[in-house]
Design a protein around this motif. Structure first.
Motif, mmCIF file in Angstrom:
data_model
loop_
_atom_site.group_PDB
_atom_site.id
_atom_site.type_symbol
_atom_site.label_atom_id
_atom_site.label_comp_id
_atom_site.label_asym_id
_atom_site.label_seq_id
_atom_site.Cartn_x
_atom_site.Cartn_y
_atom_site.Cartn_z
ATOM 1 N N LYS A 40 90.782 46.276 67.901
ATOM 2 C CA LYS A 40 91.284 45.302 66.840
ATOM 3 C C LYS A 40 90.148 44.135 66.520
ATOM 4 O O LYS A 40 89.266 43.808 67.561
ATOM 5 N N VAL A 41 89.710 44.223 65.301
ATOM 6 C CA VAL A 41 88.881 43.046 64.992
ATOM 7 C C VAL A 41 89.357 41.806 64.264
ATOM 8 O O VAL A 41 90.405 41.930 63.876
ATOM 9 N N SER A 42 88.728 40.646 64.310
ATOM 10 C CA SER A 42 89.407 39.454 63.718
ATOM 11 C C SER A 42 88.135 38.845 62.764
ATOM 12 O O SER A 42 87.130 39.575 62.759
ATOM 13 N N ASP A 43 88.171 38.007 62.111
ATOM 14 C CA ASP A 43 87.375 37.157 61.223
ATOM 15 C C ASP A 43 85.905 36.760 62.191
ATOM 16 O O ASP A 43 85.034 36.915 61.875
ATOM 17 N N GLU A 44 86.545 36.283 63.546
ATOM 18 C CA GLU A 44 85.638 35.751 64.539
ATOM 19 C C GLU A 44 84.813 36.805 64.948
ATOM 20 O O GLU A 44 83.761 36.610 65.089
ATOM 21 N N SER A 45 85.177 38.042 65.128
ATOM 22 C CA SER A 45 84.476 38.971 65.879
ATOM 23 C C SER A 45 84.066 40.072 64.873
ATOM 24 O O SER A 45 83.174 41.058 65.364
ATOM 25 N N PHE A 46 84.192 40.069 63.600
ATOM 26 C CA PHE A 46 83.714 40.896 62.588
ATOM 27 C C PHE A 46 82.119 41.172 62.477
ATOM 28 O O PHE A 46 81.688 42.135 62.658
ATOM 29 N N ALA A 47 81.494 39.963 62.660
ATOM 30 C CA ALA A 47 79.929 40.250 62.662
ATOM 31 C C ALA A 47 79.662 40.992 63.988
ATOM 32 O O ALA A 47 78.700 41.774 63.565
ATOM 33 N N ALA A 48 80.114 40.486 65.216
ATOM 34 C CA ALA A 48 79.698 41.427 66.411
ATOM 35 C C ALA A 48 80.217 42.720 66.239
ATOM 36 O O ALA A 48 79.534 43.906 66.445
ATOM 37 N N ASP A 49 81.515 42.861 66.137
ATOM 38 C CA ASP A 49 82.077 44.226 66.205
ATOM 39 C C ASP A 49 81.685 45.160 65.120
ATOM 40 O O ASP A 49 81.626 46.479 65.512
ATOM 41 N N VAL A 50 81.438 44.822 63.802
ATOM 42 C CA VAL A 50 81.414 45.576 62.919
ATOM 43 C C VAL A 50 79.919 45.850 62.337
ATOM 44 O O VAL A 50 79.403 46.745 62.384
ATOM 45 N N LEU A 51 79.483 44.534 61.910
ATOM 46 C CA LEU A 51 78.259 44.440 61.254
ATOM 47 C C LEU A 51 77.205 44.751 62.582
ATOM 48 O O LEU A 51 75.989 45.224 62.040
ATOM 49 N N GLY A 52 77.244 44.411 63.578
ATOM 50 C CA GLY A 52 76.135 44.402 64.592
ATOM 51 C C GLY A 52 76.551 45.533 65.627
ATOM 52 O O GLY A 52 75.617 46.041 66.453
ATOM 53 N N SER A 53 77.293 46.595 65.040
ATOM 54 C CA SER A 53 77.476 47.916 65.822
ATOM 55 C C SER A 53 76.288 48.889 65.670
ATOM 56 O O SER A 53 75.684 48.897 64.743
ATOM 57 N N GLU A 54 75.893 49.739 66.792
ATOM 58 C CA GLU A 54 75.032 50.654 66.781
ATOM 59 C C GLU A 54 75.638 51.785 66.078
ATOM 60 O O GLU A 54 74.550 52.429 65.112
ATOM 61 N N LYS A 55 76.732 52.298 66.059
ATOM 62 C CA LYS A 55 77.214 53.144 65.432
ATOM 63 C C LYS A 55 78.263 52.559 64.156
ATOM 64 O O LYS A 55 78.676 51.650 64.067
ATOM 65 N N PRO A 56 78.458 53.788 62.914
ATOM 66 C CA PRO A 56 79.179 53.496 61.964
ATOM 67 C C PRO A 56 80.611 53.002 62.602
ATOM 68 O O PRO A 56 81.084 53.415 63.413
ATOM 69 N N VAL A 57 81.177 52.011 61.748
ATOM 70 C CA VAL A 57 82.666 51.496 61.934
ATOM 71 C C VAL A 57 83.412 51.616 60.582
ATOM 72 O O VAL A 57 83.085 51.236 59.488
ATOM 73 N N LEU A 58 84.476 52.229 60.909
ATOM 74 C CA LEU A 58 85.457 52.354 59.819
ATOM 75 C C LEU A 58 86.618 51.221 60.036
ATOM 76 O O LEU A 58 87.310 51.166 61.197
ATOM 77 N N VAL A 59 86.685 50.272 59.055
ATOM 78 C CA VAL A 59 87.609 49.200 59.278
ATOM 79 C C VAL A 59 88.676 49.554 58.363
ATOM 80 O O VAL A 59 88.798 49.733 57.204
ATOM 81 N N ASP A 60 89.902 49.390 59.015
ATOM 82 C CA ASP A 60 91.343 49.719 58.274
ATOM 83 C C ASP A 60 91.750 48.329 58.039
ATOM 84 O O ASP A 60 92.148 47.657 59.115
ATOM 85 N N PHE A 61 91.725 47.813 56.901
ATOM 86 C CA PHE A 61 92.274 46.402 56.397
ATOM 87 C C PHE A 61 93.981 46.790 56.194
ATOM 88 O O PHE A 61 94.395 47.738 55.166
ATOM 89 N N TRP A 62 94.849 46.114 56.969
ATOM 90 C CA TRP A 62 96.209 46.564 56.989
ATOM 91 C C TRP A 62 96.874 45.099 57.250
ATOM 92 O O TRP A 62 96.582 44.150 57.316
ATOM 93 N N ALA A 63 98.419 45.386 56.988
ATOM 94 C CA ALA A 63 99.164 44.215 57.312
ATOM 95 C C ALA A 63 100.498 44.803 58.019
ATOM 96 O O ALA A 63 100.904 45.866 57.803
ATOM 97 N N GLU A 64 101.201 44.053 58.810
ATOM 98 C CA GLU A 64 102.555 44.529 59.583
ATOM 99 C C GLU A 64 103.438 44.782 58.464
ATOM 100 O O GLU A 64 104.414 45.846 58.771
ATOM 101 N N TRP A 65 103.647 44.358 57.455
ATOM 102 C CA TRP A 65 104.566 44.582 56.474
ATOM 103 C C TRP A 65 104.421 45.797 55.595
ATOM 104 O O TRP A 65 105.060 46.137 54.671
ATOM 105 N N CYS A 66 103.267 46.346 55.740
ATOM 106 C CA CYS A 66 102.841 47.340 54.669
ATOM 107 C C CYS A 66 103.228 48.592 55.310
ATOM 108 O O CYS A 66 102.547 49.274 56.116
#
Length: 107
Positions: A5-31
């Motif tokens: 799980k990523v957040s706005d706060e962790s996005f830079a570190a978890d996604v942009l700073g990752s050594e390997k590719p990251v697939l981000v699933d943008f979703w919502a509970e009601w969807c």
């Protein structure tokens, strides 16, 4: 490997700073379609975990990143490599279609 799980706060570190590719699933509970592809993404995380990290970002809880990357509808999956978005897939797809798309992007 499970999805992360990523957040706005962790996005830079978890996604942009990752050594390997990251697939981000943008979703919502009601969807409904978002919930439908969730189990497929968990399975793909196990199958492709050495090649790609699969992350989930709840757009209701964390609206900044979806706005930054132009997410208009959900589910939207964006593949990031070296801190940059390189491919986008919108809408619920069967696991086989997601896997095929993802593998074609990882070569």
């Amino acid at each position: 490997m499970a999805t992360i799980k990523v957040s706005d706060e962790s996005f830079a570190a978890d996604v942009l700073g990752s050594e390997k590719p990251v697939l981000v699933d943008f979703w919502a509970e009601w969807c409904g379609p978002c919930r439908m592809i969730g189990p497929s993404l968990e399975e793909l995380s196990d199958e492709l975990g050495e090649k790609v990290t699969i992350a989930k970002l709840n757009i209701d809880d964390h609206p900044e990143a979806p706005g930054t990357y132009g997410v208009r509808g959900i589910p939207t999956m964006i593949l990031f490599k070296d801190g940059k978005p390189v491919a986008t897939e919108v809408g619920a797809k069967p696991k086989s279609a997601i896997k095929g798309w993802l593998e074609s992007q990882l070569v």
